[in-house]
Design a protein around this motif. Structure first.
Motif, PDB file in Angstrom:
ATOM      1  N   LEU A   1      -6.077  54.479   7.904  1.00 52.87           N
ATOM      2  CA  LEU A   1      -7.054  55.131   8.937  1.00 52.87           C
ATOM      3  C   LEU A   1      -6.039  56.326   9.443  1.00 52.87           C
ATOM      4  O   LEU A   1      -6.597  56.909  10.206  1.00 52.87           O
TER       5      LEU A   1
ATOM      6  N   LEU B   1      -3.892  56.002  11.744  1.00 44.31           N
ATOM      7  CA  LEU B   1      -3.909  55.692  13.352  1.00 44.31           C
ATOM      8  C   LEU B   1      -2.815  54.796  13.684  1.00 44.31           C
ATOM      9  O   LEU B   1      -1.759  54.687  12.970  1.00 44.31           O
ATOM     10  N   SER B   2      -2.431  54.842  14.876  1.00 41.13           N
ATOM     11  CA  SER B   2      -1.291  54.123  15.257  1.00 41.13           C
ATOM     12  C   SER B   2      -1.538  52.731  15.519  1.00 41.13           C
ATOM     13  O   SER B   2      -3.030  52.202  15.521  1.00 41.13           O
TER      14      SER B   2
ATOM     15  N   HIS C   1      -9.004  48.963  19.095  1.00 40.30           N
ATOM     16  CA  HIS C   1     -10.157  48.754  18.242  1.00 40.30           C
ATOM     17  C   HIS C   1     -10.647  47.301  18.259  1.00 40.30           C
ATOM     18  O   HIS C   1     -11.623  46.884  18.313  1.00 40.30           O
TER      19      HIS C   1
ATOM     20  N   ALA D   1      -3.503  50.781   9.836  1.00 35.58           N
ATOM     21  CA  ALA D   1      -3.097  51.980  10.707  1.00 35.58           C
ATOM     22  C   ALA D   1      -2.778  53.101   9.491  1.00 35.58           C
ATOM     23  O   ALA D   1      -3.108  54.206   9.656  1.00 35.58           O
TER      24      ALA D   1
ATOM     25  N   ARG E   1     -15.711  53.744  13.811  1.00 40.33           N
ATOM     26  CA  ARG E   1     -14.650  53.652  13.722  1.00 40.33           C
ATOM     27  C   ARG E   1     -14.184  52.180  13.663  1.00 40.33           C
ATOM     28  O   ARG E   1     -13.531  51.502  13.111  1.00 40.33           O
TER      29      ARG E   1
ATOM     30  N   THR F   1      -3.500  51.611  18.655  1.00 42.10           N
ATOM     31  CA  THR F   1      -5.083  52.099  18.475  1.00 42.10           C
ATOM     32  C   THR F   1      -5.764  51.107  17.808  1.00 42.10           C
ATOM     33  O   THR F   1      -6.787  51.011  18.125  1.00 42.10           O
ATOM     34  N   VAL F   2      -5.221  50.576  16.484  1.00 46.40           N
ATOM     35  CA  VAL F   2      -5.800  49.549  15.817  1.00 46.40           C
ATOM     36  C   VAL F   2      -6.000  48.318  16.683  1.00 46.40           C
ATOM     37  O   VAL F   2      -6.907  47.576  16.784  1.00 46.40           O
TER      38      VAL F   2
ATOM     39  N   SER G   1       3.361  57.782   7.970  1.00 44.58           N
ATOM     40  CA  SER G   1       3.278  56.556   8.473  1.00 44.58           C
ATOM     41  C   SER G   1       4.372  55.803   8.787  1.00 44.58           C
ATOM     42  O   SER G   1       4.315  54.697   9.595  1.00 44.58           O
TER      43      SER G   1
ATOM     44  N   GLU H   1       4.583  58.768  15.874  1.00 44.15           N
ATOM     45  CA  GLU H   1       3.418  58.790  15.073  1.00 44.15           C
ATOM     46  C   GLU H   1       4.053  58.998  13.618  1.00 44.15           C
ATOM     47  O   GLU H   1       3.778  58.148  12.565  1.00 44.15           O
TER      48      GLU H   1
END
Length: 967
Positions: free
Chosen positions: A933, A935-936, A943, A930, A912, A939-940, A12, A232
């Protein structure tokens, strides 16, 4: 190779990547899917043989670890071993995998396998030597090997009973022929039972037999990571420019990526012909791994590898032979060995290249410093004999020349001048080396110092460049007006970038007083810099006063100077409310710019960019984008990285006004990255201001507030335009986050004295409209009306879009007392703002119109305006505003798609989305979500925008409130 480092394929953040715990895996989803399928097939009773193939450091070992972990989750026993480069014992990898396990069952095996088979196995497995009850059968060698392999196959069947078995062998490219032959037997005569055999190897170092074996295996290539996966892996703390540089330097190889990420700012580019100049000290694990590769070479091959490392990343054998002082035949034999060991690889016909720049770096560093010095001298002499260009000779000359060597100085200067326009940082380096060799008494130093100051200035080495320019001014004769003006202009630019605007202005005025002819080109150069200084201070009257003393052109002016004067003329006129004059000047400047070649823009890029800002402020967004785009191209082509923050901040601001928030965010981020590299608060202020505004309009209030706090720490409060813009951005972030009182106070500070404002007229108008909205929201209609009146006054001499803002401000003020009129005002404002290209502002006007129509009981009109607003916000990516529009739609009975549905979970959220919402309720930041989960950040954020819309809320607090209700 260390398993954790060599296989690092995800984390991360860089901190996680370089820590002591395996980072979570990023990418490789296709490989992990194949693993699951293979394990399932093996669990069903079918033997599978799989081969992982990839370059050193590609992540094979880490993936084998993942295979072992997945097998463990399925309760499948795992036995693993590895081949080693210098291990000569037959079957060493298989022995490494099985021997410890065999110790625990040694006494049982003779009964389970039979004494002859146990005796055969005892010849290769020490753990069984004491358990064998008799001698192995005496068989012919070929037959003996066949019986031995059958015995191993039966042994694997016994080990796999009843739970199954996963056999993992790593680095089999180093395995002896017996091991490869055994594996080939197992692949062609599969054992019975729940068995998966997985091997990893480097294709470039595989023996012909191993390569043939891989043809019948289930092959899984372990390819380099993609650029997105590298991003990422590094995490959001690593900026875009560094991510890109690390990706290009590592080639997506996880091992090299990890090494380069640990090494700080140098990310591993080579200078093309000499020593790797931007690779720092290698981490111990990397140095050890690469050192092991080199230590296995013969003495001649190691000598040739070192010589090739001095020559270039890509080299031809003849030059290497000269460098190593060996014959060409011997050199070619050594290169054959280097190719076989995958240290170098064939490149273009007749040329070879190191497998990776880090391998070259390790070879270079393994050589003695004195030997390298002599080798560089030999290469420089050889290249001179071949009449190679100065750029090819310079890297070797700088590492071998002596002080006073005029030939070396000439080579370095020629090389610097060759690349100055495209690579000023490299030019600056070679000029510094030339100056190191030039005796103090030579007049040549003055010209070289001037060239060096410019190269340092445009390439972003502003502290060094400022010092060089100051030194030059100290050395130049008082009457050398032309060179003094150029040096003073460069110094003034860098003093401002170093947050010393007063010193910059004082220097320019002092030099201007020295010049007797006030209209001489040297004087005009200094005046032009004074104009830009005044524009930065929002002192438009002073800028106009200087321009009034200058003609549009004159004899002796370079075309680039004519263009620069034209580029700054419109801004003071616009600030003074002379809109027609400003428009005419802008059109004339744009015409000159269209006809000018890029090198004319490059000479005065710091001044020319003001035309783009003027076009932005006047709502000429297409022209502004076109010019900012060209400025970026010119800056990149000429290495003027110091100009990029100002240019890309303007680009981001234009895109924000057009509602293209995704593109604006990318431009603002790149501007900030460049500014951080410069270590200039002013440049960073320009960039972070736009980042803050983009995040705020996008609905990422957490980031916007954080960026606003960063702006506060940059030294606000001076009477500077960029400082006022920073206050405006922070004020908008506070308002959008619902902190109205703080936001209003910050916007008032940004506005200052309306009659002598630091903000440009358009931003000042936006402030008035926002403050009218804030006061109306706080239930202060009289204060809202006062701001609407100010907006009306400002709109009288401004652009048409200012009239739209004034109407919207009036709509806010009337929202409670006369909603019908408010709706009409807002609707009219939306038309004007939409025609002006301000999509988000037009959407806001429609949102206000819809809410006002709702209050007036005009539900049909309300639905139409709210629907248009919601659509606009969705297209722009303005998440909070979209959520507000959706919420307003529901109040008038509109069922918004996506709130419910067959696949919807609690609260109408997807699985999600519900996980993200739950973590928000726990108080997690976007960064923490992020990481939790995998995620990037982007992406968060996506959402969250969906969550806002589905829950009909506009903030994280709203999410918490919604989750506290029954779904």
């Amino acid at each position: 190779m260390d398993r954790r480092v060599g296989g690092a394929t995800g984390a991360s953040s860089t901190a996680g990547m370089t820590g002591d715990v395996d980072p979570p895996l990023v990418g490789r989803r296709d490989v992990l899917h194949d693993f699951r399928q293979l394990l399932q097939t093996a669990a069903d009773g079918t033997f599978r043989f799989v081969g992982l193939a990839g370059d050193p450091g590609a992540g094979k070992t880490r993936l084998l670890d993942e295979l072992a972990a997945e097998a463990g989750r399925r309760d499948l026993p795992v036995l693993s071993g590895r081949a080693t480069e210098f291990e000569e014992m037959p079957f060493s990898a298989v022995l490494d995998a099985l021997d410890d396990r065999l110790e625990t069952i040694a006494k049982e095996l003779p009964d389970r396998l039979g004494a002859p088979a146990a005796g055969l196995l005892a010849t290769i497995f020490p753990a069984l030597s004491g358990a064998a009850t008799g001698d192995a059968e005496t068989l012919a060698p070929a037959t003996g090997r066949y019986h031995l392999y059958r015995a191993v196959r039966r042994l694997l069947e016994e080990l796999a009973s009843p739970d199954g078995l996963v056999l993992i062998l790593d680095d089999v490219h180093w395995a002896d022929e017996s091991t490869v032959e055994l594996l080939d037997h197992l692949a062609r005569h599969p054992p019975r039972g729940r068995i998966l055999a997985a091997v990893a190897h480097r294709p470039a170092q595989a023996s012909p037999r191993l390569a043939a074996l891989m043809e019948i295996a289930t092959r899984i290539p372990v390819s380099p990571l993609s650029e997105a996966e590298v991003g990422e892996l590094l995490g959001p703390e690593t900026n875009r420019a560094r991510r890109r540089a690390l990706y290009e330097a590592s080639g997506g190889n996880p091992f090299y990526l990890d090494a380069l990420a640990r090494m700080g700012t140098g990310v591993g580019t080579l200078d093309g012909t000499g020593e790797p100049t931007e690779i720092g000290e290698l981490p111990p694990a990397v140095r050890a791994a690469l050192g092991m590769e080199l230590s296995g070479l013969s003495a001649t091959a190691l000598l040739v590898a070192r010589a090739a490392a001095v020559v270039a990343d890509e080299f031809e054998p003849g030059l290497v032979a000269v460098t190593a002082e060996t014959s060409e035949d011997l050199t070619l034999e050594a290169i054959n060995e280097l190719v076989a060991r995958d240290v170098v690889r064939p490149a273009a016909p007749g040329r070879f290249r190191f497998r990776h720049p880090l391998v070259r770096h390790a070879a270079y560093e393994s050589a003695a410093a004195g030997w390298r010095h002599a080798v560089h001298a030999r290469i420089a002499a050889r290249l001179a004999d071949l009449r190679a260009p100065a750029t090819a000779r310079a890297p070797h000359v700088e590492r071998s020349a002596r002080i006073g060597d005029q030939t070396a100085v000439a080579t370095l200067v020629e090389a610097a001048r060759t690349v100055a326009a495209q690579a000023p940082a490299t030019a600056a380096h070679w000029l510094q080396e030339a100056l190191r060799l030039v005796p103090e008494t030579l007049d040549m130093r003055l010209e070289l110092l001037l060239e060096l100051a410019r190269a340092q200035a445009v390439s972003g080495r502003i502290t060094e460049g400022r010092d060089t320019a100051r030194e030059l001014l100290r050395l130049l004769p008082p009457d050398d007006f032309a060179r003094r003006a150029r040096a003073a202009r460069l110094c003034g630019i860098m003093e401002r970038q170093l947050d010393r605007p007063h010193e910059a202005r004082a220097l320019l005025l002092d030099e201007l007083r020295r010049i007797p002819d006030t209209q001489a080109p040297a004087a005009i150069e200094l005046r032009m810099r004074l104009v830009t200084e005044s524009l930065k201070r929002s002192d438009f009257r002073a800028a106009q006063a200087v321009l009034d003393l200058m003609p549009e052109s004159a004899d002796g002016w370079e075309p680039s100077l004519v263009l620069a004067v034209a580029a700054v003329r419109p801004m003071p006129a616009y600030a003074a409310g002379r809109i027609d004059d400003a428009a005419r000047y802008a059109t004339e400047a744009a015409g000159l710019m269209a006809a000018a070649p890029d090198d004319h823009l490059a000479d005065w890029l710091d001044t020319d960019i003001w035309l783009g800002w003027l076009e932005l402020m006047m709502g000429r967004y297409a022209d502004a984008l076109q010019h900012f785009g060209r400025f970026v191209t010119v800056a990149h082509a000429t290495g003027q990285s110091s100009m990029l923050p100002h240019i890309m901040a303007g680009q981001a601001r234009t895109l924000t006004m057009l509602g293209r928030l995704g593109e604006a965010a990318a431009a603002a981020e790149e501007a900030a990255e460049e500014a951080r590299h410069l270590r200039s608060n002013e440049s960073l202020g320009f960039a972070v201001t736009q980042q803050c505004l983009v995040a705020s309009w996008s609905g990422d209030h957490e980031s916007a507030l954080r960026l606003g706090e960063e702006l506060v720490g940059l030294g606000l409060g001076r009477r500077e335009w960029w400082a006022a813009m920073a206050l405006y951005a922070r004020g908008m972030a506070l308002v959008h986050a619902g902190r109205l009182d703080e936001g209003a106070e910050q916007l008032l500070d940004a506005c200052g004295d309306i009659s002598d404002a630091r903000l440009d007229p358009g931003t000042l108008m936006a402030c008035c409209e926002t403050l009218a909205d804030v006061e109306a929201t706080r239930g202060r209609p009289q204060d809202a009306t006062a701001w609407a009146n100010r907006a009306d006054m400002l709109a009288r001499t401004g652009l048409e879009t200012n009239g739209g803002f004034a109407m919207l401000a009036r709509a806010h003020a009337l929202a409670t007392s006369d909603p019908g009129v408010a709706a009409e005002q807002a609707q009219a404002a939306a038309v004007i703002l939409d025609e002006g290209g301000m999509r988000i502002q037009a959407g806001r006007a429609r949102l206000r119109a819809g809410i006002a129509y709702t209050a007036a009981g005009e539900r049909a009109q309300a639905r139409a305006e709210l629907g248009a607003a919601a659509e606009t916000f969705a297209e722009c990516g303005a998440r909070t505003l979209h959520a507000q529009a959706v919420q307003a739609q529901r109040r008038v009975g509109v069922r918004v798609p996506g709130a419910t549905g067959r696949s919807a979970g609690p609260y109408g959220l997807s699985r999600r989305e519900f996980e993200v919402a739950t973590l928000v309720a726990e108080g997690c930041t976007n960064q923490q979500i992020a990481e939790r989960l995998f995620l990037s950040i982007r992406t968060v954020e996506t959402h969250l925008s969906h969550i806002f819309a589905k829950l009909g809320v506009s903030s994280r607090v709203g999410i918490v409130s919604a989750l506290n209700q029954n779904p």
